[in-house]
Enzyme design. Structure first.
Site, PDB file in Angstrom:
ATOM      1  N   GLU A 223      -3.549   7.727  -3.807  1.00  0.00           N
ATOM      2  CA  GLU A 223      -4.071   7.276  -5.101  1.00  0.00           C
ATOM      3  C   GLU A 223      -5.578   7.477  -5.202  1.00  0.00           C
ATOM      4  O   GLU A 223      -6.269   7.417  -4.181  1.00  0.00           O
ATOM      5  CB  GLU A 223      -3.683   5.813  -5.369  1.00  0.00           C
ATOM      6  CG  GLU A 223      -4.254   4.807  -4.400  1.00  0.00           C
ATOM      7  CD  GLU A 223      -3.762   3.379  -4.697  1.00  0.00           C
ATOM      8  OE1 GLU A 223      -2.544   3.119  -4.640  1.00  0.00           O
ATOM      9  OE2 GLU A 223      -4.627   2.539  -4.980  1.00  0.00           O
TER      10      GLU A 223
ATOM     11  N   ARG B  81       0.858  -1.182   0.000  1.00  0.00           N
ATOM     12  CA  ARG B  81       0.000   0.000   0.000  1.00  0.00           C
ATOM     13  C   ARG B  81       0.893   1.231   0.000  1.00  0.00           C
ATOM     14  O   ARG B  81       1.992   1.207   0.559  1.00  0.00           O
ATOM     15  CB  ARG B  81      -0.900   0.034   1.247  1.00  0.00           C
ATOM     16  CG  ARG B  81      -2.073  -0.934   1.211  1.00  0.00           C
ATOM     17  CD  ARG B  81      -3.130  -0.518   0.185  1.00  0.00           C
ATOM     18  NE  ARG B  81      -4.285  -1.403   0.169  1.00  0.00           N
ATOM     19  CZ  ARG B  81      -4.447  -2.459  -0.634  1.00  0.00           C
ATOM     20  NH1 ARG B  81      -3.498  -2.777  -1.497  1.00  0.00           N
ATOM     21  NH2 ARG B  81      -5.542  -3.186  -0.584  1.00  0.00           N
TER      22      ARG B  81
ATOM     23  N   HIS C  45      -1.993   0.711  -9.665  1.00  0.00           N
ATOM     24  CA  HIS C  45      -2.580  -0.309  -8.774  1.00  0.00           C
ATOM     25  C   HIS C  45      -3.194  -1.463  -9.594  1.00  0.00           C
ATOM     26  O   HIS C  45      -4.391  -1.715  -9.500  1.00  0.00           O
ATOM     27  CB  HIS C  45      -3.632   0.339  -7.854  1.00  0.00           C
ATOM     28  CG  HIS C  45      -3.859  -0.440  -6.597  1.00  0.00           C
ATOM     29  ND1 HIS C  45      -4.142   0.138  -5.380  1.00  0.00           N
ATOM     30  CD2 HIS C  45      -3.861  -1.782  -6.361  1.00  0.00           C
ATOM     31  CE1 HIS C  45      -4.310  -0.798  -4.465  1.00  0.00           C
ATOM     32  NE2 HIS C  45      -4.139  -1.974  -5.043  1.00  0.00           N
TER      33      HIS C  45
HETATM   34  C1  GLV Z   1      -5.199  -5.006  -3.975  1.00  0.00           C
HETATM   35  O1  GLV Z   1      -4.462  -4.127  -3.693  1.00  0.00           O
HETATM   36  C2  GLV Z   1      -5.748  -5.904  -3.009  1.00  0.00           C
HETATM   37  O2  GLV Z   1      -5.603  -5.647  -1.807  1.00  0.00           O
HETATM   38  O3  GLV Z   1      -6.382  -6.890  -3.413  1.00  0.00           O
END
Ligand code: GLV
Length: 328
Positions: A269, A240, A287
């Site tokens: 983000e 993250r 992401h």
């Molecule tokens: C993506 O970042 C997830 O947590 O699945």
């Protein structure tokens, strides 16, 4: 008995909307509008379940205004958008989508590592800009991945899948750091050795972060940690955004304090820190670590199966706070 009502907060695969509609009255959002929080709360009135994709904050203030809500099913393995203690206190079940994205996400961790270490996107921009007019022997030289030392911070399922790729596929020495050490047999199975965070940062040629975000992990990689890394090192983040102090990273990249970075996640983000955008030696992706068709579908189906499993059958597949069951 009336059918339960659910809200799907973002656009998802039509087959998953249809699957949910076979069990519930569904309010979907196939236009993929980003609802302000007040609108989300208003749409949750009279709903027993919500399908979230990771961007919707579910906390005590929201739950207080949605007394009928029984389950929030996240189409993500990470659940930092959930205030889990508040959900448990309100008797609301939380589910995530673990397991189904492990290998796909590990692939992307490796893709970022390769791209950063070998300057793939930087070289492509150079070529597209028409700057390639000869072949200097030191053009776009980067760092080797094979045979180097990989440091993995966060050794859950995805971290272990990255370790296997590094050890078995690329002949890397693999160090890992984790809140708890793996049993020896598991360390051997993935070919990794435990190290303290500082030792890992000092020793690794490439560092990959796959840590879930918690307030304690906020900016766990800042200027002091980057200062421990080798000047030739690369740093990859598929956990993250909040794990890294992005201003400190941008400064280190600009100064050549480390060689390169690969980032799939960002603190604010979908906004990206302009200081990072200004650096050439960082590979930036929006992401997408779990973004393949089979994996995104598997994640969506798992979130849907959690809603169906809990509201229609009383048995969710991947509950995060199973202690609330029985209170629904
Ligand atoms: C993506 O970042 C997830 O947590 O699945």
């Amino acid at each position: 008995m009336p059918r339960p009502s659910i809200l799907i907060a973002r656009a998802i695969f039509p087959e998953v909307v249809d699957k949910l509609a076979a069990h519930f009255d569904v309010e979907a959002n196939q236009a993929d509008e980003i609802w302000p929080r007040e609108q989300l709360i208003q749409r949750l009135q009279g709903k027993q379940g919500v399908f979230t994709t990771g961007g919707e904050r579910i906390d005590a203030a929201l739950l207080a205004q949605c007394p009928g809500l029984k389950i929030c099913a996240n189409m993500a393995v990470g659940f930092n958008n959930f205030d889990l203690p508040a959900m448990t206190a309100a008797g609301v079940l939380a589910t995530n989508a673990p397991g189904v994205l492990t290998e796909t996400t590990a692939d992307m961790g490796f893709a970022l590592l390769m791209a950063a270490a070998r300057r793939v996107t930087e070289a492509e921009h150079y070529l597209r800009a028409g700057r390639w007019d000869r072949w200097p022997c030191d053009m776009m030289i980067g760092q080797d991945v094979h045979g180097s030392t990989l440091g993995i911070v966060g050794m859950g399922r995805i971290g272990q899948a990255i370790a296997r790729r590094g050890a078995l596929g690329f002949g890397m020495q693999v160090l890992y750091h984790n809140r708890s050490r793996l049993p020896e047999a598991e360390e051997q199975a993935v070919g990794a050795r435990y190290a303290g965070l500082d030792e890992l940062l000092r020793t690794a040629d490439h560092v990959v972060l796959v840590v879930p975000y918690t307030p304690e992990a906020h900016h766990m990689i800042g200027a002091a940690q980057i200062a421990l890394m080798k000047p030739t090192a690369t740093l990859v983040n598929i956990g993250r955004g909040g794990l890294i102090d992005e201003d400190a990273l941008a400064q280190a990249l600009r100064a050549g304090r480390i060689a390169a970075a690969g980032l799939d996640v960002f603190e604010g983000e979908p906004k990206v820190n302009p200081a990072l955008l200004a650096c050439t030696n960082v590979v930036l992706t929006p992401h997408i670590a779990s973004a393949t068709v089979p994996t995104r579908k598997a994640m969506a189906h798992l979130a849907a199966d959690n809603l169906i499993g809990y509201l229609a059958q009383g048995r969710p597949l991947t509950p995060l706070n199973p202690e609330v069951m029985g209170e629904a």
